[in-house]
Scaffold this motif. Structure first.
Motif, PDB file in Angstrom:
ATOM      1  N   HIS A  77      -6.076 -13.678   6.480  1.00  0.00           N
ATOM      2  CA  HIS A  77      -5.993 -13.271   5.050  1.00  0.00           C
ATOM      3  C   HIS A  77      -4.619 -12.409   4.938  1.00  0.00           C
ATOM      4  O   HIS A  77      -4.396 -11.529   6.027  1.00  0.00           O
ATOM      5  CB  HIS A  77      -7.297 -12.316   4.759  1.00  0.00           C
ATOM      6  CG  HIS A  77      -8.615 -13.181   4.890  1.00  0.00           C
ATOM      7  ND1 HIS A  77      -9.165 -13.116   3.688  1.00  0.00           N
ATOM      8  CD2 HIS A  77      -9.264 -13.548   5.762  1.00  0.00           C
ATOM      9  CE1 HIS A  77     -10.219 -13.703   3.846  1.00  0.00           C
ATOM     10  NE2 HIS A  77     -10.426 -13.918   5.071  1.00  0.00           N
ATOM     11  N   TYR A  78      -3.839 -12.496   3.956  1.00  0.00           N
ATOM     12  CA  TYR A  78      -2.761 -11.783   3.732  1.00  0.00           C
ATOM     13  C   TYR A  78      -3.095 -10.906   2.465  1.00  0.00           C
ATOM     14  O   TYR A  78      -3.620 -11.553   1.446  1.00  0.00           O
ATOM     15  CB  TYR A  78      -1.465 -12.603   3.521  1.00  0.00           C
ATOM     16  CG  TYR A  78      -0.428 -12.561   4.294  1.00  0.00           C
ATOM     17  CD1 TYR A  78      -0.190 -11.209   4.778  1.00  0.00           C
ATOM     18  CD2 TYR A  78      -0.150 -13.725   5.101  1.00  0.00           C
ATOM     19  CE1 TYR A  78       0.901 -11.084   5.792  1.00  0.00           C
ATOM     20  CE2 TYR A  78       1.074 -13.508   6.212  1.00  0.00           C
ATOM     21  CZ  TYR A  78       1.293 -12.239   6.313  1.00  0.00           C
ATOM     22  OH  TYR A  78       2.350 -12.022   7.421  1.00  0.00           O
ATOM     23  N   LEU A  79      -3.201  -9.595   2.664  1.00  0.00           N
ATOM     24  CA  LEU A  79      -3.454  -8.750   1.585  1.00  0.00           C
ATOM     25  C   LEU A  79      -2.171  -8.319   0.905  1.00  0.00           C
ATOM     26  O   LEU A  79      -1.392  -7.422   1.897  1.00  0.00           O
ATOM     27  CB  LEU A  79      -4.343  -7.503   1.966  1.00  0.00           C
ATOM     28  CG  LEU A  79      -5.522  -8.026   2.903  1.00  0.00           C
ATOM     29  CD1 LEU A  79      -6.396  -6.788   3.316  1.00  0.00           C
ATOM     30  CD2 LEU A  79      -6.529  -8.781   2.069  1.00  0.00           C
ATOM     31  N   ILE A  80      -1.768  -8.372  -0.279  1.00  0.00           N
ATOM     32  CA  ILE A  80      -0.575  -8.064  -0.990  1.00  0.00           C
ATOM     33  C   ILE A  80      -0.736  -6.980  -1.928  1.00  0.00           C
ATOM     34  O   ILE A  80      -1.655  -7.123  -2.990  1.00  0.00           O
ATOM     35  CB  ILE A  80      -0.019  -9.567  -1.743  1.00  0.00           C
ATOM     36  CG1 ILE A  80       0.161 -10.544  -0.639  1.00  0.00           C
ATOM     37  CG2 ILE A  80       1.532  -8.968  -2.294  1.00  0.00           C
ATOM     38  CD1 ILE A  80       0.588 -11.846  -1.476  1.00  0.00           C
ATOM     39  N   PHE A  81      -0.049  -5.832  -1.691  1.00  0.00           N
ATOM     40  CA  PHE A  81      -0.201  -4.583  -2.687  1.00  0.00           C
ATOM     41  C   PHE A  81       1.179  -4.550  -3.155  1.00  0.00           C
ATOM     42  O   PHE A  81       1.884  -3.981  -2.713  1.00  0.00           O
ATOM     43  CB  PHE A  81      -0.568  -3.523  -1.790  1.00  0.00           C
ATOM     44  CG  PHE A  81      -2.006  -3.691  -0.746  1.00  0.00           C
ATOM     45  CD1 PHE A  81      -3.086  -3.587  -1.704  1.00  0.00           C
ATOM     46  CD2 PHE A  81      -1.810  -3.829   0.547  1.00  0.00           C
ATOM     47  CE1 PHE A  81      -4.436  -3.660  -0.728  1.00  0.00           C
ATOM     48  CE2 PHE A  81      -3.007  -3.955   1.080  1.00  0.00           C
ATOM     49  CZ  PHE A  81      -4.401  -4.005   0.365  1.00  0.00           C
ATOM     50  N   ASP A  82       1.086  -5.079  -4.622  1.00  0.00           N
ATOM     51  CA  ASP A  82       2.276  -4.597  -5.497  1.00  0.00           C
ATOM     52  C   ASP A  82       2.472  -3.271  -5.810  1.00  0.00           C
ATOM     53  O   ASP A  82       1.229  -2.686  -6.213  1.00  0.00           O
ATOM     54  CB  ASP A  82       2.192  -5.655  -6.458  1.00  0.00           C
ATOM     55  CG  ASP A  82       3.559  -5.973  -6.989  1.00  0.00           C
ATOM     56  OD1 ASP A  82       4.750  -5.367  -6.635  1.00  0.00           O
ATOM     57  OD2 ASP A  82       3.753  -7.185  -7.739  1.00  0.00           O
ATOM     58  N   GLU A  83       3.564  -2.731  -5.833  1.00  0.00           N
ATOM     59  CA  GLU A  83       3.803  -1.240  -6.329  1.00  0.00           C
ATOM     60  C   GLU A  83       3.028  -0.569  -5.598  1.00  0.00           C
ATOM     61  O   GLU A  83       2.278   0.696  -6.124  1.00  0.00           O
ATOM     62  CB  GLU A  83       3.502  -1.172  -7.804  1.00  0.00           C
ATOM     63  CG  GLU A  83       4.128  -2.072  -8.965  1.00  0.00           C
ATOM     64  CD  GLU A  83       4.173  -1.819 -10.206  1.00  0.00           C
ATOM     65  OE1 GLU A  83       4.852  -0.704 -10.654  1.00  0.00           O
ATOM     66  OE2 GLU A  83       3.484  -2.419 -11.099  1.00  0.00           O
ATOM     67  N   ILE A  84       3.019  -0.513  -4.230  1.00  0.00           N
ATOM     68  CA  ILE A  84       2.095   0.168  -3.391  1.00  0.00           C
ATOM     69  C   ILE A  84       2.360   1.649  -3.351  1.00  0.00           C
ATOM     70  O   ILE A  84       1.747   2.703  -2.844  1.00  0.00           O
ATOM     71  CB  ILE A  84       2.164  -0.270  -1.927  1.00  0.00           C
ATOM     72  CG1 ILE A  84       1.191   0.153  -1.105  1.00  0.00           C
ATOM     73  CG2 ILE A  84       3.546  -0.277  -1.336  1.00  0.00           C
ATOM     74  CD1 ILE A  84       0.977  -0.532   0.288  1.00  0.00           C
ATOM     75  N   ASP A  85       3.906   1.962  -3.692  1.00  0.00           N
ATOM     76  CA  ASP A  85       4.261   3.500  -3.915  1.00  0.00           C
ATOM     77  C   ASP A  85       3.516   4.060  -4.791  1.00  0.00           C
ATOM     78  O   ASP A  85       3.428   5.186  -4.722  1.00  0.00           O
ATOM     79  CB  ASP A  85       5.667   3.494  -4.096  1.00  0.00           C
ATOM     80  CG  ASP A  85       6.141   2.544  -5.138  1.00  0.00           C
ATOM     81  OD1 ASP A  85       6.474   2.991  -6.293  1.00  0.00           O
ATOM     82  OD2 ASP A  85       6.343   1.250  -4.904  1.00  0.00           O
ATOM     83  N   HIS A  86       2.799   3.284  -5.754  1.00  0.00           N
ATOM     84  CA  HIS A  86       1.817   3.974  -6.731  1.00  0.00           C
ATOM     85  C   HIS A  86       0.588   4.677  -6.348  1.00  0.00           C
ATOM     86  O   HIS A  86      -0.052   5.222  -6.986  1.00  0.00           O
ATOM     87  CB  HIS A  86       1.792   3.473  -8.182  1.00  0.00           C
ATOM     88  CG  HIS A  86       3.161   3.186  -8.924  1.00  0.00           C
ATOM     89  ND1 HIS A  86       3.452   3.847  -9.970  1.00  0.00           N
ATOM     90  CD2 HIS A  86       4.145   2.538  -8.718  1.00  0.00           C
ATOM     91  CE1 HIS A  86       4.530   3.829 -10.413  1.00  0.00           C
ATOM     92  NE2 HIS A  86       5.141   2.890  -9.633  1.00  0.00           N
ATOM     93  N   LEU A  87       0.120   4.157  -5.198  1.00  0.00           N
ATOM     94  CA  LEU A  87      -1.196   4.489  -4.676  1.00  0.00           C
ATOM     95  C   LEU A  87      -1.433   5.872  -4.129  1.00  0.00           C
ATOM     96  O   LEU A  87      -0.668   6.091  -3.063  1.00  0.00           O
ATOM     97  CB  LEU A  87      -1.436   3.109  -3.799  1.00  0.00           C
ATOM     98  CG  LEU A  87      -2.934   3.050  -3.294  1.00  0.00           C
ATOM     99  CD1 LEU A  87      -4.040   2.852  -4.302  1.00  0.00           C
ATOM    100  CD2 LEU A  87      -3.257   2.239  -2.048  1.00  0.00           C
ATOM    101  N   ASP A  88      -2.529   6.456  -4.456  1.00  0.00           N
ATOM    102  CA  ASP A  88      -2.850   7.447  -3.642  1.00  0.00           C
ATOM    103  C   ASP A  88      -3.383   7.221  -2.606  1.00  0.00           C
ATOM    104  O   ASP A  88      -3.817   6.266  -2.364  1.00  0.00           O
ATOM    105  CB  ASP A  88      -3.852   8.454  -4.601  1.00  0.00           C
ATOM    106  CG  ASP A  88      -5.162   7.863  -4.699  1.00  0.00           C
ATOM    107  OD1 ASP A  88      -5.311   6.446  -4.645  1.00  0.00           O
ATOM    108  OD2 ASP A  88      -6.096   8.645  -4.881  1.00  0.00           O
ATOM    109  N   LYS A  89      -3.477   8.118  -1.616  1.00  0.00           N
ATOM    110  CA  LYS A  89      -3.868   8.067  -0.169  1.00  0.00           C
ATOM    111  C   LYS A  89      -3.401   6.589   0.612  1.00  0.00           C
ATOM    112  O   LYS A  89      -4.260   5.978   1.240  1.00  0.00           O
ATOM    113  CB  LYS A  89      -5.438   8.035  -0.259  1.00  0.00           C
ATOM    114  CG  LYS A  89      -6.149   9.143  -0.763  1.00  0.00           C
ATOM    115  CD  LYS A  89      -7.547   8.929  -0.983  1.00  0.00           C
ATOM    116  CE  LYS A  89      -8.210  10.482  -1.357  1.00  0.00           C
ATOM    117  NZ  LYS A  89      -9.811  10.491  -1.508  1.00  0.00           N
TER     118      LYS A  89
END
Length: 399
Positions: A145-157
């Motif tokens: 599984h590849y989990l892709i997180f776009d705009e990850i710099d916006h995520l809290d924690k």
């Protein structure tokens, strides 16, 4: 007078408008050969049945990070499908803008749940519970599984996310599958914000996307123009101008393509059959306004609410304004949209500093001496109506 208001409306220039939209995925990615080669090398472990490598992509918006990722995942998926000896590959992509860690993990869980299962609840369970269910579903499905997180710099924690997932297998949270993380950030300095233990755990490959130059943008625009317009619908001079404007500004392909699209709309509105420099020049103002709206949308929810608070103060002639006053107005705005406001003045001041650094706000330093102290006053560096209108549109789409 005709009873049909659309009787004389037709596309004289456009052949395929979709080619000029943001969600268009080109079959071939132009002018990103080095980044694709770096990506290809990092993904090779999947084809060898090994633990997938974690990858972080850096670069401002419009530089092709998401498009290249989609292109590489499609190619990798096709390669895996051809070979029965390679574990199945599952790709999951989430945009983190405006999302909490719980919301992102919950959304992943719900994507993985079997069709007959009930959705993971919005309330009553915590982030730890969501992670546990995520691991259960990943192991149930198995494979890679590849989990892709776009705009990850916006995520809290974000530290929690990037510490938890890479250690899942070594901590025996998963046994039947392998997971890799791909983070996409608009901030080149994002890695500096991560904790030391996350950096040690992640051990990622970094791929940096630099701005396009005018030559590269011309190549991209000519390809899009050939697909989007009728023969003779776009002059080469207009392509050169759109590329030059974008290269001198942010080196942003999205901006360059938007100039062509808006130039076509201006030309058609004027009844012209070919896009010229004059049309691109007129399109610049329209694109600039649209770009500002996109930049506002790209901010976190609380940053947007603070901008709206200042905009409303400014429309009533109350700016420049101190952070204490902004906090009161921000709380009122947040409550009006049924959002839970931040509770400390320090958190508001941190957002104000960030928004000032990003160019949304101008800041004035006031020193009233021993009796009055030193403080900042803020006002918008753009028209308040743009922010208020954009915020209204954002809330309308979230209803």
């Amino acid at each position: 007078m005709s009873t049909d208001p659309f009787e004389d409306m037709e596309d004289n220039i456009l052949l395929n408008q979709h080619v000029l939209t943001e969600d268009y995925q080109p079959e071939v990615i132009l002018e990103r050969d080095e980044e694709i080669d770096d990506y290809r090398f990092s993904l090779r472990h999947v084809l060898n049945g090994r633990q997938p490598e974690n990858i972080m992509l850096y670069g401002k918006a419009g530089l092709g990070k998401t498009a290249v990722t989609k292109y590489m995942m499609d190619a990798l998926q096709a390669k895996v499908t051809e070979n029965d000896d390679i574990d199945d590959l599952h790709v999951h992509q989430k945009n983190c803008n405006g999302q909490s860690l719980f919301m992102v993990v919950r959304s992943l869980v719900n994507d993985l749940l079997p069709d007959h299962a009930s959705s993971f609840p919005k309330r009553g369970l915590g982030t730890g519970d969501a992670f546990e269910e995520l691991y259960t579903q990943l192991d149930r499905i198995g494979g890679t599984h590849y989990l892709i997180f776009d705009e990850i710099d916006h995520l809290d924690k974000v530290n929690t996310l990037l510490y938890e997932l890479p250690r899942a297998r070594s901590n025996n949270r998963i046994t039947n599958c392998r997971i890799g993380i791909i983070g996409i950030s608009n901030k080149y300095t994002f890695r500096k914000s991560l904790s030391a233990k996350v950096k040690d755990t992640l051990m990622e490959t970094e791929i940096s996307f630099s701005p396009y130059d005018a030559h590269e943008l011309r190549t991209i625009l000519r390809d899009r123009a050939d697909r989007a317009f009728v023969d003779g619908g776009c002059g080469d001079s207009a392509i050169r101008m759109a590329a030059a404007v974008s290269a001198s500004d942010m080196g942003n392909a999205r901006q360059a393509i938007d100039l062509l699209r808006m130039g076509a709309e201006v030309a058609e509105r004027n009844g012209d059959s070919c896009i010229t420099d004059d049309h691109i020049d007129e399109a610049r103002d329209l694109v600039q306004r649209g770009r500002l709206k996109n930049r506002i949308r790209d901010q976190t929810q609380h940053a947007q609410l603070i901008l709206e608070a200042i905009a409303r103060l400014q429309t009533h002639g109350k700016a420049p304004v101190r952070s204490k006053v902004i906090k009161r107005q921000y709380e009122s705005v947040a409550n009006s949209w049924n959002h839970d406001p931040l509770t400390t003045l320090k958190s508001i001041q941190d957002h104000l500093s960030e928004l000032h650094m990003l160019g949304f706000l101008s800041r004035r330093d006031n020193n009233q001496g021993v009796s009055g102290g030193q403080y900042y006053e803020y006002e918008l560096d753009m028209e308040p109506e743009i922010i208020i209108n954009t915020r209204t549109e954002v809330e309308a789409t979230e209803e």
